[in-house]
Scaffold this motif. Structure first.
Motif, PDB file in Angstrom:
ATOM      1  N   ASP A  22      -3.556   8.974   2.212  1.00 53.62           N
ATOM      2  CA  ASP A  22      -2.475   8.205   1.189  1.00 53.62           C
ATOM      3  C   ASP A  22      -1.856   8.360   1.163  1.00 53.62           C
ATOM      4  O   ASP A  22      -1.409  10.135   0.561  1.00 53.62           O
ATOM      5  N   TYR A  23      -0.253   7.651   0.755  1.00 52.71           N
ATOM      6  CA  TYR A  23       0.837   7.711   1.109  1.00 52.71           C
ATOM      7  C   TYR A  23       2.171   7.384  -0.472  1.00 52.71           C
ATOM      8  O   TYR A  23       1.445   5.778  -0.709  1.00 52.71           O
ATOM      9  N   ARG A  24       2.650   7.953  -0.767  1.00 51.81           N
ATOM     10  CA  ARG A  24       3.510   7.386  -1.977  1.00 51.81           C
ATOM     11  C   ARG A  24       4.999   7.812  -0.995  1.00 51.81           C
ATOM     12  O   ARG A  24       5.689   8.446  -1.346  1.00 51.81           O
ATOM     13  N   MET A  26       8.943   6.922  -2.107  1.00 51.95           N
ATOM     14  CA  MET A  26       9.776   6.233  -3.181  1.00 51.95           C
ATOM     15  C   MET A  26      10.386   5.504  -1.776  1.00 51.95           C
ATOM     16  O   MET A  26      11.841   6.139  -1.272  1.00 51.95           O
ATOM     17  N   GLN A  43       4.626   0.826   4.915  1.00 49.67           N
ATOM     18  CA  GLN A  43       3.695   0.302   3.738  1.00 49.67           C
ATOM     19  C   GLN A  43       2.670  -0.649   4.986  1.00 49.67           C
ATOM     20  O   GLN A  43       1.647  -0.319   5.066  1.00 49.67           O
ATOM     21  N   SER A  54      -4.559   4.038   1.956  1.00 47.60           N
ATOM     22  CA  SER A  54      -3.610   2.930   1.170  1.00 47.60           C
ATOM     23  C   SER A  54      -2.017   3.883   0.905  1.00 47.60           C
ATOM     24  O   SER A  54      -1.726   4.778   1.093  1.00 47.60           O
ATOM     25  N   VAL A  55      -1.563   2.365   1.449  1.00 49.13           N
ATOM     26  CA  VAL A  55       0.129   3.049   0.331  1.00 49.13           C
ATOM     27  C   VAL A  55       0.493   2.232  -0.372  1.00 49.13           C
ATOM     28  O   VAL A  55       0.497   1.533  -0.428  1.00 49.13           O
ATOM     29  N   GLN A  56       1.610   3.056  -1.076  1.00 48.35           N
ATOM     30  CA  GLN A  56       1.986   2.525  -2.411  1.00 48.35           C
ATOM     31  C   GLN A  56       3.412   2.625  -2.619  1.00 48.35           C
ATOM     32  O   GLN A  56       4.042   3.819  -1.728  1.00 48.35           O
ATOM     33  N   VAL A  57       4.391   2.132  -2.716  1.00 52.26           N
ATOM     34  CA  VAL A  57       6.070   1.747  -2.622  1.00 52.26           C
ATOM     35  C   VAL A  57       6.184   2.129  -4.232  1.00 52.26           C
ATOM     36  O   VAL A  57       5.870   0.741  -5.102  1.00 52.26           O
ATOM     37  N   VAL A  58       7.243   2.703  -4.589  1.00 52.24           N
ATOM     38  CA  VAL A  58       7.576   2.519  -5.669  1.00 52.24           C
ATOM     39  C   VAL A  58       9.263   3.322  -5.638  1.00 52.24           C
ATOM     40  O   VAL A  58      10.224   3.602  -4.792  1.00 52.24           O
ATOM     41  N   SER A  81       1.073  13.944   0.264  1.00 55.02           N
ATOM     42  CA  SER A  81       0.883  12.911  -0.124  1.00 55.02           C
ATOM     43  C   SER A  81       2.605  11.778  -1.119  1.00 55.02           C
ATOM     44  O   SER A  81       2.452  10.493   0.112  1.00 55.02           O
ATOM     45  N   GLN A  82       3.674  12.446  -0.908  1.00 56.92           N
ATOM     46  CA  GLN A  82       4.811  12.054  -1.060  1.00 56.92           C
ATOM     47  C   GLN A  82       5.632  11.931  -0.332  1.00 56.92           C
ATOM     48  O   GLN A  82       6.151  13.220   0.396  1.00 56.92           O
TER      49      GLN A  82
END
Length: 314
Positions: A22-24, A26, A43, A54-58, A81-82
């Protein structure tokens, strides 16, 4: 029989694909700009290709990415994961903002894409082409306002280089920095600035809709699919390409860095990513490992020299 069943189960477990990370990611800028688009493109490709579950973008906007970079360096240490997206703009912003946090404190993974700069004007502007812009700049450089990304970034550098190439003092350039592509676009369309400068992908929809007029591209030669002359064709001897990269957290092990690099390489070679590049008009400038680290250092040194030349760094 029991042995056979157990053997089959074990074989089946061993044949399963490795657990996808899983990745986040930025994007150290507001939504709508090049870094945000790059993070969201990653993503899409990582998830569509099942490289990641799962990949979240912030988004953490401000100061050419240096606010997000500082947060990333301080909060993501040792966390595989960052990820953070960055590039040429961040290199310049670190220098112009005298940022205490630099790219030496993250783990560079790969350069991903390249994109040429374009200059646009609103459809109702009296500037028809680069010659018209040059004429206005020579008459009164301060009267021409440029809307683009962060101070010291590729957009700002390009504006300074254009001024210098036509014999105008680059320190007189009236550059207005916006923290995200969406804000810059609104200012250009609203006539709050004379010209807009950024990557083609950020203006493409408005160019095609006839809301913006494209007057020049910063490539050495004409770019297929972009109907505009190069700066050089118009007598302005400037060629420059923005590039974007992905980096991982500080203090990772070699194994963690290798696993992330392998995931990014799979993404870059995937059909999903290739389609995104084509749709966005981004060049595939993929470079990873030690070769990328060496190129990054070279770019930092050359950017410092350019920023001194146009008066943005002492």
């Amino acid at each position: 029989m029991k042995q056979f069943v157990l053997g089959t189960v074990i074989a089946g477990v061993l044949a399963l694909p490795a657990y996808a990370a899983d990745y986040r990611i930025m994007a150290p800028a507001a939504p709508g700009g090049g870094w945000d688009q790059t993070a969201r493109a990653m993503q899409t490709a990582l998830q569509d290709e099942k490289i990641s579950n799962s990949v979240q973008v912030v988004n953490v906007p401000g100061a050419g990415g240096t606010i997000g970079l500082a947060q990333f360096v301080n909060q993501a240490k040792g966390d595989p994961s960052q990820l953070i997206v960055g590039g040429y703009v961040m290199v310049g912003a670190i220098l112009t903002n005298s940022s205490p946090v630099t790219l030496e404190q993250v783990t560079p993974i790969a350069r991903l894409t390249g994109e040429y700069e374009v200059i646009v004007v609103p459809a109702n502007s009296d500037i028809q082409d680069m010659a018209g812009l040059v004429e206005k700049l020579k008459a009164d450089p301060g009267a021409v306002s440029w809307g683009g990304g962060s101070a010291g970034g590729t957009d700002h550098i390009t504006a300074g280089l254009v001024a210098k190439a036509i014999g105008v003092d680059p320190t007189k350039v009236n550059y207005i920095a916006f923290s995200g592509g969406g804000e810059a676009l609104a200012a250009i369309l609203g006539g709050q600035v004379t010209v807009g400068i950024s990557g083609y992908g950020e203006f493409e929809s408005q160019i095609q809709a006839g809301q913006l007029r494209l007057i020049g591209v910063s490539s050495e030669e004409r770019v297929e699919g972009i109907d505009a002359p190069t700066f050089k064709e118009s007598g302005v001897d400037v060629a420059i390409q923005n590039w974007r990269m992905v980096a991982a957290a500080p203090d990772l092990t070699q194994e963690q860095t290798a696993a992330i690099t392998a995931d990014i390489e799979k993404m870059v070679n995937s059909p999903s990513w290739q389609k995104i590049l084509q749709d966005k008009g981004w060049a595939n400038t993929y470079l990873a490992g030690d070769a990328f680290k060496a190129e990054l250092q070279k770019d930092i040194d050359s950017t410092q020299a350019i920023l001194k030349e146009i008066g943005l760094v002492k």
